[in-house]
Design an enzyme around this catalytic site. Structure first.
Site, PDB file in Angstrom:
ATOM      1  N   ASN A 282      29.023  56.410  21.109  1.00 22.03           N
ATOM      2  CA  ASN A 282      29.472  55.016  21.163  1.00 22.03           C
ATOM      3  C   ASN A 282      30.194  54.570  19.893  1.00 22.03           C
ATOM      4  O   ASN A 282      30.941  53.601  19.908  1.00 22.03           O
ATOM      5  CB  ASN A 282      28.290  54.083  21.461  1.00 22.03           C
ATOM      6  CG  ASN A 282      27.147  54.262  20.498  1.00 22.03           C
ATOM      7  OD1 ASN A 282      26.647  55.376  20.317  1.00 22.03           O
ATOM      8  ND2 ASN A 282      26.720  53.190  19.864  1.00 22.03           N
ATOM      9  N   HIS A 283      29.983  55.288  18.777  1.00 23.81           N
ATOM     10  CA  HIS A 283      30.684  54.940  17.529  1.00 23.81           C
ATOM     11  C   HIS A 283      31.974  55.738  17.334  1.00 23.81           C
ATOM     12  O   HIS A 283      32.541  55.731  16.237  1.00 23.81           O
ATOM     13  CB  HIS A 283      29.759  55.143  16.330  1.00 23.81           C
ATOM     14  CG  HIS A 283      28.605  54.184  16.294  1.00 23.81           C
ATOM     15  ND1 HIS A 283      28.783  52.819  16.135  1.00 23.81           N
ATOM     16  CD2 HIS A 283      27.270  54.373  16.409  1.00 23.81           C
ATOM     17  CE1 HIS A 283      27.598  52.222  16.153  1.00 23.81           C
ATOM     18  NE2 HIS A 283      26.667  53.138  16.327  1.00 23.81           N
TER      19      HIS A 283
ATOM     20  N   GLU B  11      29.324  61.149  15.112  1.00 18.67           N
ATOM     21  CA  GLU B  11      29.694  59.758  15.403  1.00 18.67           C
ATOM     22  C   GLU B  11      29.312  58.770  14.297  1.00 18.67           C
ATOM     23  O   GLU B  11      29.845  57.665  14.252  1.00 18.67           O
ATOM     24  CB  GLU B  11      29.075  59.302  16.738  1.00 18.67           C
ATOM     25  CG  GLU B  11      27.574  59.071  16.645  1.00 18.67           C
ATOM     26  CD  GLU B  11      27.082  57.934  17.538  1.00 18.67           C
ATOM     27  OE1 GLU B  11      27.880  57.341  18.270  1.00 18.67           O
ATOM     28  OE2 GLU B  11      25.881  57.651  17.481  1.00 18.67           O
ATOM     29  N   ASN B  12      28.357  59.144  13.420  1.00 18.05           N
ATOM     30  CA  ASN B  12      27.920  58.241  12.349  1.00 18.05           C
ATOM     31  C   ASN B  12      28.281  58.776  10.961  1.00 18.05           C
ATOM     32  O   ASN B  12      27.722  58.339   9.953  1.00 18.05           O
ATOM     33  CB  ASN B  12      26.407  58.031  12.401  1.00 18.05           C
ATOM     34  CG  ASN B  12      25.920  57.589  13.754  1.00 18.05           C
ATOM     35  OD1 ASN B  12      25.257  58.350  14.460  1.00 18.05           O
ATOM     36  ND2 ASN B  12      26.253  56.371  14.140  1.00 18.05           N
TER      37      ASN B  12
ATOM     38  N   ASP C 210      23.315  63.740  15.209  1.00 15.11           N
ATOM     39  CA  ASP C 210      24.171  62.760  14.544  1.00 15.11           C
ATOM     40  C   ASP C 210      24.090  62.821  13.011  1.00 15.11           C
ATOM     41  O   ASP C 210      23.029  62.564  12.423  1.00 15.11           O
ATOM     42  CB  ASP C 210      23.796  61.345  14.983  1.00 15.11           C
ATOM     43  CG  ASP C 210      23.700  61.180  16.494  1.00 15.11           C
ATOM     44  OD1 ASP C 210      23.270  62.146  17.184  1.00 15.11           O
ATOM     45  OD2 ASP C 210      24.016  60.087  16.988  1.00 15.11           O
TER      46      ASP C 210
ATOM     47  N   HIS D 153      24.886  61.596  25.147  1.00 14.57           N
ATOM     48  CA  HIS D 153      24.668  60.552  24.154  1.00 14.57           C
ATOM     49  C   HIS D 153      24.120  59.313  24.856  1.00 14.57           C
ATOM     50  O   HIS D 153      24.857  58.569  25.491  1.00 14.57           O
ATOM     51  CB  HIS D 153      26.013  60.250  23.474  1.00 14.57           C
ATOM     52  CG  HIS D 153      25.880  59.521  22.189  1.00 14.57           C
ATOM     53  ND1 HIS D 153      25.519  60.148  21.015  1.00 14.57           N
ATOM     54  CD2 HIS D 153      26.037  58.223  21.873  1.00 14.57           C
ATOM     55  CE1 HIS D 153      25.485  59.257  20.035  1.00 14.57           C
ATOM     56  NE2 HIS D 153      25.781  58.076  20.531  1.00 14.57           N
TER      57      HIS D 153
ATOM     58  N   HIS E  57      18.539  59.417  17.334  1.00 18.84           N
ATOM     59  CA  HIS E  57      18.332  59.816  15.928  1.00 18.84           C
ATOM     60  C   HIS E  57      16.912  60.249  15.580  1.00 18.84           C
ATOM     61  O   HIS E  57      16.577  60.304  14.396  1.00 18.84           O
ATOM     62  CB  HIS E  57      18.761  58.686  14.969  1.00 18.84           C
ATOM     63  CG  HIS E  57      20.229  58.425  14.943  1.00 18.84           C
ATOM     64  ND1 HIS E  57      20.850  57.727  13.918  1.00 18.84           N
ATOM     65  CD2 HIS E  57      21.221  58.757  15.802  1.00 18.84           C
ATOM     66  CE1 HIS E  57      22.146  57.633  14.156  1.00 18.84           C
ATOM     67  NE2 HIS E  57      22.403  58.243  15.302  1.00 18.84           N
TER      68      HIS E  57
ATOM     69  N   HIS F 232      22.047  60.191  19.848  1.00 22.32           N
ATOM     70  CA  HIS F 232      22.130  58.733  19.763  1.00 22.32           C
ATOM     71  C   HIS F 232      20.857  58.073  19.260  1.00 22.32           C
ATOM     72  O   HIS F 232      20.933  57.091  18.536  1.00 22.32           O
ATOM     73  CB  HIS F 232      22.548  58.105  21.100  1.00 22.32           C
ATOM     74  CG  HIS F 232      22.602  56.606  21.087  1.00 22.32           C
ATOM     75  ND1 HIS F 232      23.551  55.906  20.357  1.00 22.32           N
ATOM     76  CD2 HIS F 232      21.829  55.659  21.690  1.00 22.32           C
ATOM     77  CE1 HIS F 232      23.355  54.597  20.537  1.00 22.32           C
ATOM     78  NE2 HIS F 232      22.318  54.422  21.332  1.00 22.32           N
TER      79      HIS F 232
HETATM   80 FE   LIG Z   1      24.240  58.149  16.383  1.00 17.57          FE
HETATM   81 FE   LIG Z   2      25.250  56.520  19.215  1.00 13.58          FE
END
Ligand SMILES: [Fe+2]
Ligand SMILES: [Fe+2]
Length: 274
Positions: free
Chosen positions: A67-68, A39-40, A8, A153, A180, A178
């Protein structure tokens, strides 16, 4: 095939370490396929079209999400214009975009990149195991795809390990995202699939999973938030996993962690550095 997966990318510090560091790795390691979780990438939450283009231009052949995925609303629209931005395949039917993409690799092959989300302590999505079966249907490793990379994820190590074993022998790499934080359990499973519970993030580790530490500390200690989550500043680390596959089978021959900069102990794929 030489594959690099990066975890990520968090905010500008994460983007900067990827755009400055990835092109050199692509050439130094003669990479055939690069997959990056984005995603981030936009301020810690989601991805914009411009940022997606920057990550692709730095050398990513596909960008996965989580999820983001749609925190930046424009992603709901521009994901349909892209061919290599991949959101979780177990989102509800009708969700924009795709959960798997077949991309060209630098050595003239084709790779399937799949994004799947776990359900333990996560949003209640469709069964990730059944979704993975659907994504792989008709895309046999070593025949239709020269490599298959699965970004799982998910929050828990148990669900991630179970998913790795579920995919074992059918894909080249299952890598968790996810959480991190890079894990030390990268290895080749008994069926030949490379596995790592979490790739770690590309971002600053002088924070709380990539976010400036003040607001998370406030929420943990006082239970009352007083601000927004902002990406942590400071020198960022580039984190992920490197895999070399057997060209005949698409299964893994070597796997290694990649951790460069940001105050983490350095890890490189010795099999590519002679
Ligand atoms: Fe993430
Ligand atoms: Fe995530």
């Amino acid at each position: 095939m030489r594959i690099l997966f990066l975890g990520d990318v968090v905010g500008r510090t994460g983007r900067d370490v990827v755009t400055s560091g990835l092109p050199g790795l692509v050439s130094d390691w003669a990479l055939d396929l690069v997959v990056v979780n984005g995603e981030n990438a936009a301020g810690g939450f989601g991805i914009t079209e411009a940022i997606y283009a920057d990550i692709r231009a730095a050398g990513a052949d596909a960008v996965t999400l989580g999820n983001h995925a749609f925190d930046q609303r424009e992603a709901l629209v521009f994901i349909e214009r892209t061919d290599a931005l991949v959101r979780p395949c177990n989102y509800p039917a009708g969700t924009p975009g795709r959960g798997a993409a077949l991309v060209d690799t630098r050595n003239g092959g084709r790779a399937l990149v799949v994004n799947v989300m776990g359900r333990t302590f996560m949003d209640p999505l469709d069964d990730p195991f059944a979704a993975l079966d659907r994504a792989l249907d008709g895309v046999e490793l070593g025949r239709v795809a020269d490599a298959i990379v699965v970004d799982f994820h998910a929050e828990t190590t148990s669900e991630k390990q179970a998913f790795g074993h579920y995919c074992d022998g059918r894909v080249s790499l299952v890598v968790g995202t996810h959480t991190h934080v890079p894990t030390a359990d990268y290895r080749i499973l008994s069926g030949g699939t490379a596995y790592m519970t979490d790739a770690g993030m590309c971002g600053s580790y002088d924070g709380v999973i990539g976010m400036d530490k003040e607001e998370p500390l406030r929420r943990f200690t006082r239970k009352i938030g007083a601000g927004r989550f902002e990406p942590a500043a400071g020198p960022a680390a580039l984190c992920g996993v490197a895999v070399e596959t057997d060209p005949a089978t698409g299964l893994a021959r070597h796997v290694a962690a990649v951790r460069l900069g940001g105050g983490l102990s350095e890890a490189r794929p010795s099999f590519w550095e002679g």
